[in-house]
Design an enzyme around this catalytic site. Structure first.
Site, PDB file in Angstrom:
ATOM      1  N   PRO A   2      97.334   6.075  64.173  1.00 26.37           N
ATOM      2  CG  PRO A   2      97.675   7.620  65.857  1.00 26.37           C
ATOM      3  CD  PRO A   2      98.409   6.664  64.978  1.00 26.37           C
ATOM      4  CD  GLU A   3      93.783   3.948  59.533  1.00 24.29           C
ATOM      5  OE1 GLU A   3      92.702   4.014  58.908  1.00 24.29           O
ATOM      6  OE2 GLU A   3      94.488   2.911  59.544  1.00 24.29           O
ATOM      7  CE  LYS A  54      95.858   8.449  57.932  1.00 25.54           C
ATOM      8  NZ  LYS A  54      96.969   7.517  57.672  1.00 25.54           N
TER       9      LYS A  54
END
Length: 390
Positions: A2-3, A54
């Site tokens: 996940p970014e 993030k």
């Protein structure tokens, strides 16, 4: 992994799914998670979320009159490689649901779960953003741009631009697939020196005679690298769904893959940077490309691929054989013992660590037949994770 866009989509999901829900009771943590217990209990509270780069902040807010009296509590999550939030029936918890928030009775009860297959995700009490992270590329664009251009003397910009883009002190929210897409659109060689690329932006000024609308049109028509660090993640958010990854549905995965122009697409080349992360690109890699690095080109679908052509595909990770996934997870968890002691923000801390190569020891010469060695896989226990009592 996940970014920034995936964290932003996760915050949208939590806010939309939990807007009308009232949660109650204590917060449960799975017994196998190394993260801290969450000392919160309330008969009635709401949950809201906010993403920044993030990181994602989850806030638990007791309702008026809730018992016992409790101040709001905030948690900051970092998703690691496979973190996500899911809302499920309380009697059908998904595997690897390491933190669980239950709705208050009456039934049917639901559970908001932080699910993390590889257990790289982290949460911390207190709600403070990690201090060394820069402004969010999505929500704090002006501050983000100023922070980069003001600090070009930092040694981070001595490195190739593809590596500098993973430094969360300056590019909070940019990860592996985003850096490839951004550099590809501007035809910037990934191993060009970062300072060389970014210093040119200090001289770029639009004419003061242009109106505001003309300036906006000019920027949208010819965005520079820092503007694309903001615009490209926005495109992923506009795709909707949950982005890419293990928890994305088939529809999300198809839309994401159709959006990709460079990352893992046929005809593109790839190299590993000095941290072991694969960068996708087209054309010349640039003057700082690793010496002896072998560039590989992704073959079109249907073409026969050898082992050297196989690459990690974030949209297909959950389709790997179970035995392979177990062995990979065991290796990854074993190699992150140092990561639990402290996290460096230089070079994308959620990325999988690269084990250092050691020298092979010579075995003493022996005569006669050798007994074959028994090899056992060092994999973590996969016993079912039940719910813990409050």
């Amino acid at each position: 992994m996940p970014e920034g866009p995936e964290l932003h989509l996760a915050s949208q999901f939590v806010n939309e799914a939990c807007q009308e829900l009232v949660f109650g009771g204590c917060v449960e943590k799975s017994p196998v998670s190394r993260n801290p217990e969450v000392p919160f209990e309330s008969s009635a509270y709401h949950i809201s979320a906010l993403a920044r780069g993030k990181e994602l902040r989850l806030t638990l807010s007791p309702l008026p009159g809730a018992q016992p009296p409790q101040e709001p509590l905030a948690l900051v999550f970092r998703f690691g490689m496979t973190g996500s939030f899911q809302l499920v029936p309380s009697d059908a918890l998904p595997p690897h649901a390491h933190l669980r928030f239950y709705t208050a009775p009456p039934a049917p009860r639901l559970a908001l779960c932080f699910v993390d297959i590889r257990r790289f995700g982290r949460w911390e009490l207190g709600g403070e953003w990690q201090p060394d992270r820069g402004p969010c590329v999505l929500l704090e664009y002006e501050q983000f741009r100023e922070n980069v251009l003001r600090n070009l003397a930092d040694k981070a910009f001595d490195r190739p631009i593809c590596e500098a883009l993973l430094d969360q002190r300056f590019f909070n929210g940019i990860g592996n697939y985003l850096r490839a897409e951004i550099l590809y659109r501007l035809r910037i060689p990934p191993f060009e020196k970062a300072r060389t690329v970014l210093e040119a932006l200090q001289q770029h000024r639009l004419s003061p005679e242009l109106t505001l609308s003309q300036k906006i049109r000019a920027k949208l028509k010819n965005p520079d690298l820092l503007e694309l660090c903001h615009l490209v993640p926005k495109e992923v958010v506009q795709l909707g769904g949950k982005g890419y990854g293990l928890e994305s549905g088939e529809e999300d995965s198809v839309a994401f893959r159709a959006w990709l122009r460079c990352y893992g697409t046929p005809g593109m080349s790839s190299l590993r940077d000095r941290h072991g992360r694969t960068i996708w690109f087209q054309g010349d890699p640039g003057p700082l490309a690793p010496k002896g690095g072998k560039s590989r080109k992704k073959k079109p679908k249907g073409a026969q691929q050898g082992p050297e052509d196989r690459v990690e595909d974030p949209t297909l990770q959950n389709k790997a054989p179970l035995r392979t996934r177990r062995a990979q997870r065991g290796l990854l968890e074993q190699s992150t013992a140092q990561q639990h002691k402290g996290t460096s923000l230089q070079q994308d801390p959620e990325g999988p660590p690269v084990p250092e190569k050691g020298k092979r020891r010579r075995r003493p010469a022996t005569s006669g037949r050798r007994r074959p060695q028994k090899i056992t896989a060092d994999t973590p226990s996969l016993e079912p994770e039940g719910t813990s009592a409050c």
